[in-house]
Design a protein around this motif. Sequence first.
Motif, PDB file in Angstrom:
ATOM      1  N   ARG A   1       0.835  -1.208   0.000  1.00 44.15           N
ATOM      2  CA  ARG A   1       0.000   0.000   0.000  1.00 44.15           C
ATOM      3  C   ARG A   1       0.869   1.257   0.000  1.00 44.15           C
ATOM      4  O   ARG A   1       0.664   2.156  -0.812  1.00 44.15           O
ATOM      5  N   THR A   2       1.863   1.303   0.906  1.00 41.52           N
ATOM      6  CA  THR A   2       2.708   2.501   1.000  1.00 41.52           C
ATOM      7  C   THR A   2       3.518   2.705  -0.266  1.00 41.52           C
ATOM      8  O   THR A   2       3.597   3.819  -0.807  1.00 41.52           O
ATOM      9  N   LEU A   3       4.124   1.634  -0.770  1.00 36.38           N
ATOM     10  CA  LEU A   3       4.991   1.753  -1.940  1.00 36.38           C
ATOM     11  C   LEU A   3       4.209   2.148  -3.183  1.00 36.38           C
ATOM     12  O   LEU A   3       4.554   3.121  -3.878  1.00 36.38           O
ATOM     13  N   ILE A   4       3.150   1.400  -3.478  1.00 38.90           N
ATOM     14  CA  ILE A   4       2.392   1.655  -4.714  1.00 38.90           C
ATOM     15  C   ILE A   4       1.696   3.014  -4.646  1.00 38.90           C
ATOM     16  O   ILE A   4       1.680   3.763  -5.626  1.00 38.90           O
ATOM     17  N   ALA A   5       1.117   3.357  -3.492  1.00 39.10           N
ATOM     18  CA  ALA A   5       0.434   4.648  -3.364  1.00 39.10           C
ATOM     19  C   ALA A   5       1.410   5.799  -3.557  1.00 39.10           C
ATOM     20  O   ALA A   5       1.093   6.802  -4.226  1.00 39.10           O
ATOM     21  N   THR A   6       2.640   5.681  -2.989  1.00 39.45           N
ATOM     22  CA  THR A   6       3.633   6.752  -3.148  1.00 39.45           C
ATOM     23  C   THR A   6       3.999   6.940  -4.615  1.00 39.45           C
ATOM     24  O   THR A   6       4.071   8.073  -5.114  1.00 39.45           O
ATOM     25  N   VAL A   7       4.234   5.843  -5.318  1.00 42.66           N
ATOM     26  CA  VAL A   7       4.598   5.923  -6.736  1.00 42.66           C
ATOM     27  C   VAL A   7       3.467   6.553  -7.545  1.00 42.66           C
ATOM     28  O   VAL A   7       3.681   7.434  -8.395  1.00 42.66           O
ATOM     29  N   LEU A   8       2.238   6.094  -7.294  1.00 42.28           N
ATOM     30  CA  LEU A   8       1.105   6.609  -8.072  1.00 42.28           C
ATOM     31  C   LEU A   8       0.820   8.080  -7.769  1.00 42.28           C
ATOM     32  O   LEU A   8       0.447   8.841  -8.660  1.00 42.28           O
ATOM     33  N   ILE A   9       1.007   8.490  -6.518  1.00 38.77           N
ATOM     34  CA  ILE A   9       0.809   9.912  -6.188  1.00 38.77           C
ATOM     35  C   ILE A   9       1.854  10.765  -6.892  1.00 38.77           C
ATOM     36  O   ILE A   9       1.534  11.831  -7.454  1.00 38.77           O
ATOM     37  N   ALA A  10       3.097  10.311  -6.886  1.00 40.42           N
ATOM     38  CA  ALA A  10       4.155  11.065  -7.569  1.00 40.42           C
ATOM     39  C   ALA A  10       3.874  11.137  -9.067  1.00 40.42           C
ATOM     40  O   ALA A  10       4.032  12.196  -9.697  1.00 40.42           O
ATOM     41  N   PHE A  11       3.452   9.998  -9.628  1.00 35.18           N
ATOM     42  CA  PHE A  11       3.136   9.986 -11.065  1.00 35.18           C
ATOM     43  C   PHE A  11       1.963  10.916 -11.368  1.00 35.18           C
ATOM     44  O   PHE A  11       1.971  11.657 -12.355  1.00 35.18           O
ATOM     45  N   GLY A  12       0.941  10.899 -10.499  1.00 34.67           N
ATOM     46  CA  GLY A  12      -0.215  11.769 -10.704  1.00 34.67           C
ATOM     47  C   GLY A  12       0.162  13.238 -10.636  1.00 34.67           C
ATOM     48  O   GLY A  12      -0.332  14.057 -11.412  1.00 34.67           O
ATOM     49  N   ALA A  13       1.054  13.580  -9.695  1.00 33.16           N
ATOM     50  CA  ALA A  13       1.497  14.974  -9.580  1.00 33.16           C
ATOM     51  C   ALA A  13       2.248  15.406 -10.827  1.00 33.16           C
ATOM     52  O   ALA A  13       2.062  16.522 -11.339  1.00 33.16           O
ATOM     53  N   TRP A  14       3.129  14.534 -11.326  1.00 33.59           N
ATOM     54  CA  TRP A  14       3.855  14.872 -12.556  1.00 33.59           C
ATOM     55  C   TRP A  14       2.898  15.015 -13.736  1.00 33.59           C
ATOM     56  O   TRP A  14       3.012  15.940 -14.547  1.00 33.59           O
ATOM     57  N   LEU A  15       1.925  14.100 -13.807  1.00 31.30           N
ATOM     58  CA  LEU A  15       0.964  14.149 -14.911  1.00 31.30           C
ATOM     59  C   LEU A  15       0.141  15.433 -14.861  1.00 31.30           C
ATOM     60  O   LEU A  15      -0.123  16.068 -15.889  1.00 31.30           O
ATOM     61  N   ALA A  16      -0.260  15.828 -13.654  1.00 32.74           N
ATOM     62  CA  ALA A  16      -1.051  17.053 -13.510  1.00 32.74           C
ATOM     63  C   ALA A  16      -0.265  18.273 -13.963  1.00 32.74           C
ATOM     64  O   ALA A  16      -0.806  19.177 -14.620  1.00 32.74           O
ATOM     65  N   SER A  17       1.028  18.314 -13.641  1.00 32.14           N
ATOM     66  CA  SER A  17       1.839  19.465 -14.064  1.00 32.14           C
ATOM     67  C   SER A  17       2.099  19.452 -15.560  1.00 32.14           C
ATOM     68  O   SER A  17       2.249  20.499 -16.183  1.00 32.14           O
ATOM     69  N   ALA A  18       2.136  18.249 -16.145  1.00 29.24           N
ATOM     70  CA  ALA A  18       2.469  18.145 -17.571  1.00 29.24           C
ATOM     71  C   ALA A  18       1.276  18.441 -18.463  1.00 29.24           C
ATOM     72  O   ALA A  18       1.393  19.162 -19.464  1.00 29.24           O
ATOM     73  N   ILE A  19       0.118  17.870 -18.146  1.00 25.90           N
ATOM     74  CA  ILE A  19      -1.033  18.012 -19.062  1.00 25.90           C
ATOM     75  C   ILE A  19      -2.196  18.773 -18.432  1.00 25.90           C
ATOM     76  O   ILE A  19      -3.160  19.119 -19.135  1.00 25.90           O
TER      77      ILE A  19
END
Length: 736
Positions: A586-604
Amino acid sequence: MSRHSLHRFFSALVFIAATAGWTSANAQFSNNPAAATGSVVSTPQVRAELIAHAPEGVTPGQPVWLGLSLTHQKDWHTYWKNPGDSGLPTELTWQLPAGLDAGEIAWPVPSLIRVGKLANYGYDGQVLLAVPLQVPAGFKAPASGQIDIRLRATWLACRVECIPEEGSFVLQLPVRGSTALHGAAFAQAQATVPQPLPGESRIRVEGERLQLSVDGLPASLQGQALEIFAESPAVLLPAAVPGKDWTQSWQGSVWTASLPLSPERGASAAQLPLVLAPAPGQPPAAGTARGWRTVAAIEGQWAPAAARAGVSPALAAALEANQQAGQPAAAPTAGALLTALLGGLIGGLLLNLMPCVFPVLAIKVMGFARHGNDRRAQRLGGVAYTVGVVLSFLALGGLLLALRAAGEQLGWGFQLQSPAVVALLAALFTLIGLNLAGVFEFGLFVPGRLATLQARHPAGDAFLTGVLAVAIASPCTAPFMGAALGFAIDMPAPQALAVFGALGVGMAVPYLLAAWLPAVARWLPRPGAWMDTFRRAMAFPMFATVVWLVWVLGQQSGIDGAGALLALLVAGASVVWAFTLQGRARTLIATVLIAFGAWLASAIGPNMLKPADLPTQASSAAGTLAWQPWSAQRVADLAAAGKPVFVDFTAAWCVTCQYNKRNALQDAGVLADFTKNEVTLLRADWTRRDPAITAALAELGRNGVPVYVLMVPGRMPVVMSEILSVSELRAALATL
């Protein structure tokens, strides 16, 4: 769920919908209260009666008069043949037996009616518009001995606000018998008609002024101040103040005046018909007429005024007077406030029938079933839901009024004109849909104490459901709601908020009644496993709402914006899923997905906020008509060309707009009528903020969409109902 339980559940659902819909069949307002047929038509503003005077019967060579008697309520008035700065003259359309012909209206001398900086010419109190009936020598009476006189009359009744009214009248007139009951009224009306002036009248053009001289007035008038009325509109300045803007004097028996030309004047004319009357406070001397009519010859030519963009001067002035532009909102009359409150109450009720509210309606019924036979819990939930709805409407209305007071041009549904708000709502409804589908429970994300709030405080859950209902319903405009909001937006803040509160009460009343009526509880199935199935099924209406919001954002920001929102919703859903996992995963996957979501939000993410390039025109579904983009200049150009115009005020986030667009506005018969009558179709897209469209809506007395208007040169605009029908459209087009 058993078949019997399912039947009981949907019976409760139908009860609530029927409670909201009852008013649509039983509580109808009429924009045309005078459409009755008879010799008398009464409205709250004017009593109109068709009367006749034929003392010698309807025979050739004998006087026969017809007339429309108008009795105005206090402070209301109608208009003369030249209404002045604003308004429209009363029009009479006769249907007579073959051979008979109605003459022109014998207009009585009007009164000068000042409204702020404007001035109108018209009548208050009681007035009779008399018309001579011409009977030819060879007229043959029908075998019945009676003739039917039919009249279609239209008039504009104004106080501060203006209400276009009309009436259909029928009067049976004996051919050989005497009809003289109203002889005194016709005699009095004849005495108020201006008499022809035997003397000569001349006008000399001097720049922006007209120098008038009139000879032949009665000697008893010499030395008195006179009023002047031009029969031709937009030549003189009706609001000109005597002694300030224009002057008058007597040169022996000749009356002279120096008059300002209207800034709205057209091309110069060869002559100008005028009516003169004693000024107020100076009644005519005994034995003299109430007024005199003269046709003045014009020497010289004036330069026509420069063309102005926008609506006609008369309509613009009438609309300005209606809304008292630039002045503090005056306290409405008790009748106007009551009408707005009643319209808000009915509009709120009908909101429950709008498709965007259905998910909340179904979830609320499930909430009733969850309480089972616990009457106290049901009633408490009903009250809490009502409070949530009413407070949300008041908050939304207060925000709207505050932003408008700060100079923003906004209307109902303004929050959905922002792509950021649309995106946040899409994320919220995605989260709710995932929760209903059983992907997660809110208790996983919050401390245990907060997670048990719903169980410990079910009223809070009902309150939040009311807030959610208003959030979903805000893009909708139900019948009666548009007029109520149009009234409210120009009222002082306390009265305006009362109208918003009435909308909330109307929307919540069906649920409140359901919570307090024991019969509803007996209709509901008992709590059981079916509730979990139903809850998961309700996720799909929520996801359908997300689809609609993505489409709305696509209209605002283009395909790139819609694609960005979809990608971010998927990313957000994956984060929610990650929090349902256990242990280190839970901690590992959630951290990765949150970071990816933040990058995606800034990009598109910025793609969602960029305005889309709007198409220059949209074709109808039939391909035979093209919708053109609306602009005030385009409307003015078409009006100047004498062409009828149909305007669709719409928005992508308005569900009712989309329904009407795909039904009534794409009907083959309607499209054929548009083509036959050469109607120009304009679409005012309010999906994103547009102050010009907001101002145009305000001029029509509306504050939200949809609004449909048929504009015909020389007539008042026809504003149609929010839920457009083919029959209503075709009936309006049939009058062209």
